[in-house]
Write a protein that holds these residues in place. Structure first.
Motif, PDB file in Angstrom:
ATOM      1  N   ALA A 154      22.864 130.886  57.263  1.00 10.25           N
ATOM      2  CA  ALA A 154      23.612 132.093  56.897  1.00 10.25           C
ATOM      3  C   ALA A 154      22.672 133.288  56.752  1.00 10.25           C
ATOM      4  CB  ALA A 154      24.388 131.851  55.608  1.00 10.25           C
ATOM      5  N   GLU A 155      21.531 133.075  56.103  1.00  6.92           N
ATOM      6  CA  GLU A 155      20.564 134.179  55.961  1.00  6.92           C
ATOM      7  C   GLU A 155      20.031 134.610  57.324  1.00  6.92           C
ATOM      8  OE1 GLU A 155      18.274 134.153  51.885  1.00  6.92           O
ATOM      9  OE2 GLU A 155      18.101 132.172  52.784  1.00  6.92           O
ATOM     10  N   ASN A 156      19.773 133.650  58.204  1.00  6.28           N
ATOM     11  CA  ASN A 156      19.285 133.999  59.547  1.00  6.28           C
ATOM     12  C   ASN A 156      20.342 134.772  60.337  1.00  6.28           C
ATOM     13  OD1 ASN A 156      16.839 132.759  59.062  1.00  6.28           O
ATOM     14  ND2 ASN A 156      17.412 130.825  60.028  1.00  6.28           N
ATOM     15  N   ALA A 157      21.617 134.506  60.050  1.00  6.31           N
ATOM     16  CA  ALA A 157      22.700 135.219  60.745  1.00  6.31           C
ATOM     17  C   ALA A 157      22.861 136.644  60.233  1.00  6.31           C
ATOM     18  CB  ALA A 157      24.008 134.454  60.588  1.00  6.31           C
ATOM     19  N   GLY A 158      22.303 136.952  59.058  1.00  6.85           N
ATOM     20  CA  GLY A 158      22.401 138.302  58.517  1.00  6.85           C
ATOM     21  C   GLY A 158      23.180 138.411  57.227  1.00  6.85           C
ATOM     22  N   ILE A 159      23.440 137.280  56.562  1.00  5.53           N
ATOM     23  CA  ILE A 159      24.136 137.297  55.279  1.00  5.53           C
ATOM     24  C   ILE A 159      23.084 137.251  54.162  1.00  5.53           C
ATOM     25  CG2 ILE A 159      25.812 136.134  53.795  1.00  5.53           C
ATOM     26  CD1 ILE A 159      27.013 134.887  56.295  1.00  5.53           C
ATOM     27  N   PRO A 160      22.973 138.285  53.333  1.00  3.55           N
ATOM     28  CA  PRO A 160      21.974 138.258  52.260  1.00  3.55           C
ATOM     29  C   PRO A 160      22.275 137.140  51.253  1.00  3.55           C
ATOM     30  CG  PRO A 160      22.901 140.474  52.564  1.00  3.55           C
ATOM     31  CD  PRO A 160      23.761 139.536  53.339  1.00  3.55           C
ATOM     32  N   LEU A 161      21.227 136.640  50.610  1.00  5.75           N
ATOM     33  CA  LEU A 161      21.405 135.594  49.602  1.00  5.75           C
ATOM     34  C   LEU A 161      22.359 136.043  48.508  1.00  5.75           C
ATOM     35  CD1 LEU A 161      20.451 132.762  48.715  1.00  5.75           C
ATOM     36  CD2 LEU A 161      18.666 133.888  47.368  1.00  5.75           C
ATOM     37  N   SER A 162      22.307 137.327  48.134  1.00  3.57           N
ATOM     38  CA  SER A 162      23.175 137.830  47.062  1.00  3.57           C
ATOM     39  C   SER A 162      24.644 137.851  47.463  1.00  3.57           C
ATOM     40  CB  SER A 162      22.738 139.253  46.675  1.00  3.57           C
ATOM     41  OG  SER A 162      22.833 140.130  47.791  1.00  3.57           O
ATOM     42  N   SER A 163      24.939 137.701  48.765  1.00  3.52           N
ATOM     43  CA  SER A 163      26.326 137.706  49.238  1.00  3.52           C
ATOM     44  C   SER A 163      26.879 136.296  49.452  1.00  3.52           C
ATOM     45  CB  SER A 163      26.435 138.493  50.547  1.00  3.52           C
ATOM     46  OG  SER A 163      26.152 139.856  50.355  1.00  3.52           O
ATOM     47  N   ILE A 164      26.060 135.267  49.217  1.00  5.94           N
ATOM     48  CA  ILE A 164      26.494 133.884  49.464  1.00  5.94           C
ATOM     49  C   ILE A 164      27.157 133.312  48.216  1.00  5.94           C
ATOM     50  CG2 ILE A 164      25.689 131.543  49.953  1.00  5.94           C
ATOM     51  CD1 ILE A 164      23.524 132.765  51.711  1.00  5.94           C
TER      52      ILE A 164
END
Length: 541
Positions: A166-176
């Motif tokens: 998810a982070e590699n796809a562009g989702i920040p950790l704070s948004s998970i």
């Protein structure tokens, strides 16, 4: 019970949250409710917020605006659950972005959320939707580790693999948002109900990769497919109750009084240092994006872009000191651009860059795009556009068929609008659920059956839209959209009334039609005392 899990003050558990009008998950410390309307928001107890489930992926329609606008100003609103595991599709992404933008513009502070679908395998996950292509704030990941599709039916490592993807796809950790497995069995043949020990390890694994989410999500409070979930497993519920109690604990703020210190003379504030990093050029495009930097001390300030002395754009300086402004060059020929920023120390002026705007050459005539022939488009046929189905496991044949020309090579059928309490099963043994599902022609030809798991007392109505698509020679074609209206469950009918009408018809047909008084007398006696089954079974006409 000591629990190690992600630290957040908001806890959500989906499905079946209201029992006789009372918010049930509160007993286990869940304080973010699964609601579907403003009325359910109003019914929440003190201290509980609501995440309004929409499940609409068609953009800002009238139906979408009706639900969202009804929640304006509601103090119990946390945000909106836009979609649950949609297929990766650029049209859906654009529609979700329109929905999220509408919510942010009209309900400031409301969060937008969706649950991602893993489009690949458990050990090599892939996610399509991101903040960049949807504008959504929060994204749920649901790698369920207790299942038959992993070695030994248990693999906690798929959780950190999903987070990394998810982070590699562009989702920040704070948004998970972590989605915990809290269900299994029943119609979910590949998912196994976690034990209490396994649930604690699931929480601990999530804590190691997403320690401080905006909220966390236990799937599921209520049952969906005759499975076991938190509402009917006290042992598993106790694990999550302990987690919710420990991570929702109130923190204490300590105020420290410091002794007076001598006043230090104030250092004069310097004017901002402004730079344009874009490179000037000769161009035929009047629209340009100008980028630059400002010293970090002036982050959050406003930069103005000037063409000579005329302001043509502005931008807010980001936290890292960068800025970007869209401008329109006003003059054919030379346009000398500078940028300015002002603080209490004065106005800083950037370096100058020059853009020379020329008249564009005539555009070549466009090459006509082949229009798909109507003969290549598949056709959807609906046997009955109005269906009734009984809840709590009732089924109905959807009666969908699709025909395609001999040249068709990749026919698919998309069904949109399926509510969460219904699923579709094909004749090959596969079950599908979600607001938008895509099937092959073979799956449709095998026969589609709709199953309802509705447990309420109302008569909800869902409209399913069905479209067939195919691609021949790189040219896509689609059928006209067809609709099926599904009422769930249907209004009850009275067998007794139907039986009486049939009996009266038989009496009249048997020869009493000329003597209405005698027909009525015989009909009333037979209807009251029974024994009319054989009479009904014999033709009287």
């Amino acid at each position: 019970m000591t629990i190690t899990g992600p630290d957040t003050t908001l806890h959500y558990a989906a499905n079946g949250n209201f029992v006789n009008g009372v918010y049930a998950p509160a007993v286990d410390g869940f304080n973010l409710a699964d609601v579907s309307s403003a009325a359910e928001l109003d019914a929440l107890p003190a201290g509980v917020k609501g995440l309004v489930y929409l499940g609409m992926t068609d953009g800002v329609t009238d139906a979408f605006k009706a639900v969202v606008d009804a929640c304006k100003g509601n103090p119990n609103l946390y945000g909106f659950y836009l979609a649950d595991e949609p297929n990766g599709d650029p049209t859906i992404a654009a529609n979700l972005k329109a929905e999220s933008d509408y919510i942010h513009a009209n309900l400031p502070g409301a969060k937008t959320y969706m649950t991602e679908q893993n489009l690949s395998s458990n050990t090599s996950p892939t996610f399509y939707y991101t903040p960049a292509n949807t504008g959504i704030d929060l994204f749920g990941l649901d790698p369920y580790p207790v299942q038959t599709n992993v070695p030994n039916n248990l693999d906690y490592n798929i959780i950190p693999l999903a987070v990394t993807a998810a982070e590699n796809a562009g989702i920040p950790l704070s948004s998970i948002v972590p989605v915990y497995q809290a269900f299994g069995g029943g119609g979910y043949t590949t998912y196994i109900l976690p034990t209490a020990d396994q649930a604690q390890q699931i929480l601990a694994t999530w804590a190691s990769v997403v320690p401080n989410p905006a909220f966390d999500y236990a799937y599921s409070w209520g049952t969906q497919l005759n499975d076991t979930a938190l509402s009917n497993d006290p042992t598993l519920a106790a694990v999550f109750a302990a987690h919710n109690a420990s991570s929702s604990a109130t923190t204490t703020t300590t105020t420290t009084t410091t002794p007076n210190t001598p006043t230090t003379p104030t250092t004069p504030v310097a004017a901002p240092t402004v730079t344009i990093t874009s490179v000037g050029a000769t161009t035929t495009q009047a629209s340009q994006t100008i980028t630059g930097t400002v010293d970090l001390a002036d982050a959050g300030s406003t930069v103005n872009v000037l063409d000579g002395t005329t302001k043509i754009g502005s931008a807010t300086v980001a936290a890292d000191g960068t800025w970007s402004a869209g401008v329109t060059l006003a003059n054919l020929g030379s346009n000398v651009l500078t940028a300015t920023d002002t603080n209490s120390g004065g106005t800083g002026v950037s370096n100058a860059v020059t853009f020379s705007l020329t008249t564009p050459a005539p555009a070549p005539a466009p090459t006509p795009t082949p229009t798909p022939s109507s003969a290549t488009a598949p056709t959807v046929t609906i046997a009955d556009t109005s269906l009734d189905v009984t809840g709590r496991g009732g089924t109905v044949d959807l009666g969908i068929s699709v025909t395609a020309p001999d040249s068709a090579s990749d026919v698919t059928v998309t069904i949109k609008g399926l509510p969460r309490y219904e699923s579709i099963t094909d004749g090959l043994g596969d079950r599908f659920h979600g607001s938008s599902i895509t099937l092959t022609k073979a799956q449709v030809d095998s026969g589609l059956t709709l199953t309802s798991f509705y447990r309420g007392t109302g008569h909800p109505v869902a409209t399913l839209s069905i479209t067939a698509s195919d691609t021949v020679g790189g040219v896509a074609s689609s059928s006209a959209s067809q609709s099926i209206v599904v009422t769930d469950p249907p209004p009850a009918t009275s067998p007794a009334t139907t039986n009486k009408l049939a009996l009266l018809n038989q009496y009249i047909a048997s020869g009493f039609s000329s003597d209405a008084q005698t027909a009525a007398m015989h009909f009333d006696a037979a209807a009251r005392f029974g024994g009319n089954e054989s009479f009904l079974a014999r033709p009287q006409h």
